[in-house]
Design an enzyme around this catalytic site. Structure first.
Site, mmCIF file in Angstrom:
data_model
loop_
_atom_site.group_PDB
_atom_site.id
_atom_site.type_symbol
_atom_site.label_atom_id
_atom_site.label_comp_id
_atom_site.label_asym_id
_atom_site.label_seq_id
_atom_site.Cartn_x
_atom_site.Cartn_y
_atom_site.Cartn_z
ATOM 1 N N CYS A 1 -16.753 13.459 22.985
ATOM 2 C CA CYS A 1 -17.359 12.651 24.057
ATOM 3 C C CYS A 1 -16.523 12.699 25.337
ATOM 4 O O CYS A 1 -17.027 12.420 26.421
ATOM 5 C CB CYS A 1 -17.523 11.201 23.605
ATOM 6 S SG CYS A 1 -18.411 11.068 22.047
ATOM 7 N N ALA B 1 -20.707 17.326 6.864
ATOM 8 C CA ALA B 1 -20.649 16.708 8.199
ATOM 9 C C ALA B 1 -20.496 17.807 9.241
ATOM 10 O O ALA B 1 -19.571 17.795 10.045
ATOM 11 C CB ALA B 1 -19.491 15.722 8.262
ATOM 12 N N GLU C 1 -34.380 19.892 35.248
ATOM 13 C CA GLU C 1 -34.864 19.150 34.078
ATOM 14 C C GLU C 1 -36.366 19.420 33.946
ATOM 15 O O GLU C 1 -37.127 19.265 34.895
ATOM 16 C CB GLU C 1 -34.575 17.650 34.261
ATOM 17 C CG GLU C 1 -35.258 16.717 33.280
ATOM 18 C CD GLU C 1 -34.960 17.021 31.809
ATOM 19 O OE1 GLU C 1 -33.795 16.994 31.425
ATOM 20 O OE2 GLU C 1 -35.938 17.306 31.063
ATOM 21 N N THR D 1 -27.863 13.207 -0.539
ATOM 22 C CA THR D 1 -28.953 14.183 -0.470
ATOM 23 C C THR D 1 -29.715 14.152 -1.802
ATOM 24 O O THR D 1 -29.433 13.319 -2.664
ATOM 25 C CB THR D 1 -28.390 15.604 -0.248
ATOM 26 O OG1 THR D 1 -27.660 15.968 -1.416
ATOM 27 C CG2 THR D 1 -27.492 15.679 0.975
HETATM 28 P P1 FAD Z 1 -19.326 17.080 15.000
HETATM 29 O O1 FAD Z 1 -18.567 16.006 15.659
HETATM 30 O O2 FAD Z 1 -20.060 18.046 15.789
HETATM 31 O O3 FAD Z 1 -18.410 17.783 13.929
HETATM 32 C C1 FAD Z 1 -18.879 18.801 13.112
HETATM 33 C C2 FAD Z 1 -17.719 19.710 12.724
HETATM 34 O O4 FAD Z 1 -18.127 20.492 11.632
HETATM 35 C C3 FAD Z 1 -17.341 20.680 13.822
HETATM 36 O O5 FAD Z 1 -15.958 20.576 14.135
HETATM 37 C C4 FAD Z 1 -17.637 22.062 13.225
HETATM 38 O O6 FAD Z 1 -16.681 23.026 13.594
HETATM 39 C C5 FAD Z 1 -17.568 21.781 11.745
HETATM 40 N N1 FAD Z 1 -18.363 22.703 10.928
HETATM 41 C C6 FAD Z 1 -19.687 22.977 11.040
HETATM 42 N N2 FAD Z 1 -20.064 23.849 10.092
HETATM 43 C C7 FAD Z 1 -18.974 24.142 9.363
HETATM 44 C C8 FAD Z 1 -18.711 25.001 8.257
HETATM 45 N N3 FAD Z 1 -19.689 25.721 7.695
HETATM 46 N N4 FAD Z 1 -17.462 25.052 7.786
HETATM 47 C C9 FAD Z 1 -16.445 24.329 8.339
HETATM 48 N N5 FAD Z 1 -16.628 23.524 9.389
HETATM 49 C C10 FAD Z 1 -17.879 23.417 9.887
HETATM 50 N N6 FAD Z 1 -22.055 10.572 21.435
HETATM 51 C C11 FAD Z 1 -21.986 9.279 21.839
HETATM 52 O O7 FAD Z 1 -22.376 8.389 21.076
HETATM 53 N N7 FAD Z 1 -21.484 8.951 23.075
HETATM 54 C C12 FAD Z 1 -21.017 9.898 23.942
HETATM 55 O O8 FAD Z 1 -20.563 9.579 25.041
HETATM 56 C C13 FAD Z 1 -21.088 11.251 23.550
HETATM 57 N N8 FAD Z 1 -20.674 12.233 24.386
HETATM 58 C C14 FAD Z 1 -20.723 13.533 23.956
HETATM 59 C C15 FAD Z 1 -20.277 14.531 24.832
HETATM 60 C C16 FAD Z 1 -20.309 15.855 24.423
HETATM 61 C C17 FAD Z 1 -19.852 16.917 25.361
HETATM 62 C C18 FAD Z 1 -20.774 16.189 23.119
HETATM 63 C C19 FAD Z 1 -20.791 17.608 22.660
HETATM 64 C C20 FAD Z 1 -21.235 15.206 22.267
HETATM 65 C C21 FAD Z 1 -21.201 13.874 22.684
HETATM 66 N N9 FAD Z 1 -21.666 12.852 21.839
HETATM 67 C C22 FAD Z 1 -21.620 11.547 22.256
HETATM 68 C C23 FAD Z 1 -22.245 13.151 20.530
HETATM 69 C C24 FAD Z 1 -21.218 12.976 19.433
HETATM 70 O O9 FAD Z 1 -20.059 13.667 19.778
HETATM 71 C C25 FAD Z 1 -21.793 13.486 18.123
HETATM 72 O O10 FAD Z 1 -22.923 12.720 17.810
HETATM 73 C C26 FAD Z 1 -20.790 13.392 16.986
HETATM 74 O O11 FAD Z 1 -19.619 14.103 17.249
HETATM 75 C C27 FAD Z 1 -21.419 13.943 15.693
HETATM 76 O O12 FAD Z 1 -20.483 13.929 14.678
HETATM 77 P P2 FAD Z 1 -20.602 14.928 13.441
HETATM 78 O O13 FAD Z 1 -19.425 14.612 12.579
HETATM 79 O O14 FAD Z 1 -21.944 14.859 12.868
HETATM 80 O O15 FAD Z 1 -20.473 16.373 14.053
#
Ligand code: FAD
Length: 548
Positions: free
Chosen positions: A46, A115, A184, A278
């Site tokens: 974020c 995740a 947009e 799941t």
């Molecule tokens: P992620 O945080 O994306 O983590 C997933 C991880 O899994 C990654 O590091 C990836 O490398 C790893 N991975 C994937 N597949 C594999 C594999 N096969 N083997 C090993 N590793 C793997 N949300 C908000 O609520 N407020 C905000 O202000 C906000 N700002 C954001 C700004 C940006 C630029 C971005 C990109 C996102 C933002 N978000 C925000 C969204 C928020 O970051 C995501 O919703 C959150 O990080 C999701 O978490 P996650 O654990 O599902 O996935």
């Protein structure tokens, strides 16, 4: 939990890292290993737009934790630059590739947590892979953008997509002195809000020099002989750019889950139950990769936000460790800052309620963020959506310069507890002159809504005005009326209303408006008590201008 379990977690950022840490707090004996193909664990994605904008200058500040901290504080092993390639559900094993050595090996699990997040959309448009076109998800992405800005001396950028990442990037690139065009496809930015609510955002972007192009989609990218880019759009426009940022949404990473035969929902995310499990009893999934139940509509949705990902990680950890914790669903509470404006929302928008056919009523109001007599009061434009029978809160949106997110947070909590507008009317909230008002904007939103439900001050909506034979009554002062009013309106200032009430018909519906709705409310009450069929035009002239 006493038996030694092997818990493997794929993805070590929001959902995965919080699941790992929570699991350790529930079990000292479990063996916990996080795999992430990236080079960082638990980083602040974020914060990336602010790193690009040089607001955050030290990259290390983006690292919420590291492998040593996980090891020493939590006894959790983190394997970075290790990509999980496959899940063998029968053997309960995953195969993992060490991206440095190329070695592929297998690991056994008792519980597996997916995740993997979501990847930025890159539509197959001509030229999409040209150098200079970036999406932003990881620290290396932000590094590459920063380097490109310096090396290419970027002067103009095109941002594709007006969601929160697009807006944050617009602000941050402008801060770096870069001219920004924002494209947009929809007729508005910040799609979680309704269009009339984001009019001030459009104005603010334009006021800061952003060339805003709404309702226009990108058709392709070309490279010039100087190595810069040209972005073409459906309308036929061509926008030169030294840098393009794609912020058009994300797609859940479901390959591992699909290949393993796990259930995938209609929206394309991994299907899980309330415990994030799941259809395989040994596999859980959390975060951007899963579908969630919309708290208001009950629909399956994809809502990629950090808060839900973190909470889901905790729920999965609890479930793995034998606790009966349940995930409540997602209401899409969101906030974005752009050039000094705060844009926030929770729950369903009017667009969503229309789409799913849920009955609703809405009110608009424009209170100050604190009392007017204390210096610096800033207006908040608010919209509250609620069910027309029992007044259950369905959604809220707000835009302003101060105190916006606080009000949305209060309403978000009320909404999650299935509260009503009557509860907002009664809410006891913080008040001192520099922070709020004895009737906080949240109370006022509730009061305006209950006035409608109790029939004390019925409302009309500006977009419905043309449907009725209605007399339009402007109760603002003459100077305000002369500075701008609705065509055909009769002006009787509130201060003269009681003396001039004989000028009004008793056999015709009267729509009363003022600047923001408050004086019109007083006038509506006075007229109704004298037998007139008066209705308040919700949100006043300010909302009228926004819906034009
Ligand atoms: P992620 O945080 O994306 O983590 C997933 C991880 O899994 C990654 O590091 C990836 O490398 C790893 N991975 C994937 N597949 C594999 C594999 N096969 N083997 C090993 N590793 C793997 N949300 C908000 O609520 N407020 C905000 O202000 C906000 N700002 C954001 C700004 C940006 C630029 C971005 C990109 C996102 C933002 N978000 C925000 C969204 C928020 O970051 C995501 O919703 C959150 O990080 C999701 O978490 P996650 O654990 O599902 O996935």
């Amino acid at each position: 939990m006493n038996t030694k379990q092997r818990i493997l977690i794929i993805g070590g950022v929001a959902g995965g890292a919080s699941c790992a840490a929570r699991t350790r707090r529930q079990s000292e004996s479990a063996e916990i290993i996080i795999f992430d193909r990236g080079s960082f664990v638990s980083f602040a994605n974020c914060g990336l737009p602010y790193y690009v904008g040089d607001v955050i200058t030290d990259e290390k500040k983006l690292l919420v934790a590291n492998t040593e901290l996980f090891k020493h504080r939590f006894n959790i092993e983190v394997r970075l630059e290790h990509e999980v390639l496959e899940i063998d559900r029968d053997a309960r094993e995953i195969s993992v590739k060490d991206l440095n050595s190329g070695q592929v090996y297998r690991e056994r699990y008792d519980a597996l947590v997916l995740a993997p997040g979501a990847s930025p959309l890159r539509p197959p448009l001509p030229g999409i892979d040209l150098p200079g076109i970036f999406a932003l998800r990881t620290i290396p992405d932000s590094r590459r953008i920063r380097e490109w800005i310096v090396e290419r001396q970027v002067k103009q950028a095109v941002i594709v997509g007006g969601g929160f990442i697009g807006l944050e990037m617009a602000e941050n690139l402008v801060k770096r002195g870069i001219a920004v065009t924002l494209l947009e496809m929809l007729p508005q930015v910040m799609p979680p809000l309704d269009p009339e609510m984001v009019t001030p955002v459009h104005d603010r972007l334009t006021a800061h020099g952003v060339q805003l192009r709404l309702g226009d989609g990108v058709t392709g990218f070309e490279q010039t002989s100087e190595g810069t880019l040209v972005v073409s759009t459906k309308s036929g426009e061509k926008h030169p750019a030294d840098l393009v940022i794609l912020g058009i949404g994300v797609r859940p990473e479901t390959k591992l889950a699909k290949d393993a035969g796990l259930d995938i929902g209609d929206r394309g995310g991994i299907r899980v139950n309330e415990q994030m499990r799941t259809n395989d009893e040994h596999i859980w999934a959390v975060g951007d990769a899963v579908e969630v139940r919309d708290w208001v509509t009950g629909e399956w949705m994809l809502i990629p936000l950090a808060g839900p990902a973190n909470r889901q990680g905790r729920v999965a950890a609890d479930a793995i460790c034998g606790r009966d914790t349940r995930f409540r669903g997602v209401q899409g509470t969101t906030v974005c800052g752009v050039f000094g404006l705060i844009v926030a929302a929770t729950g369903a928008s009017e667009k969503t309620l229309k789409r799913v056919g849920m009955a609703y009523e809405k009110v608009y109001l424009h209170p100050g963020h604190h009392v007017g007599y204390y210096p610096g009061a800033k207006p908040i434009d608010m919209k509250l959506l609620f069910s027309p029978q029992e007044g259950r809160i369905l959604g809220a949106q707000a835009v302003g310069e101060e105190g916006v997110e606080k009000r949305m947070d209060v309403i978000a909590m009320a909404l999650q507890n299935r509260a009503t507008v009557f509860d907002l009317e009664e809410a006891e909230l913080c008040y001192a002159p520099q922070f709020g008002a004895a009737k906080d904007p949240v109370n006022l939103a509730g009061m305006v809504a209950v006035n409608v439900l109790r029939g004390d001050a019925p409302i009309i909506h500006w977009d419905k005005l043309a449907e009725d034979e209605t007399l339009l009554l402007d109760v603002r002062e003459i100077g305000e009326f002369e500075a701008g009013h609705v065509e055909g309106a009769l002006n009787i200032p509130l201060t003269q209303l009681r003396d001039r009430v004989h000028e009004l018909p008793k056999d015709q519906k009267i729509a009363v408006y003022c600047q923001v709705g408050q004086r019109a409310y007083y006038a509506t009450r006075a007229l109704r008590l004298q037998g007139f069929d008066a209705h308040n035009l919700t949100g006043g002239f300010k909302t009228y201008k926004a819906v034009q």
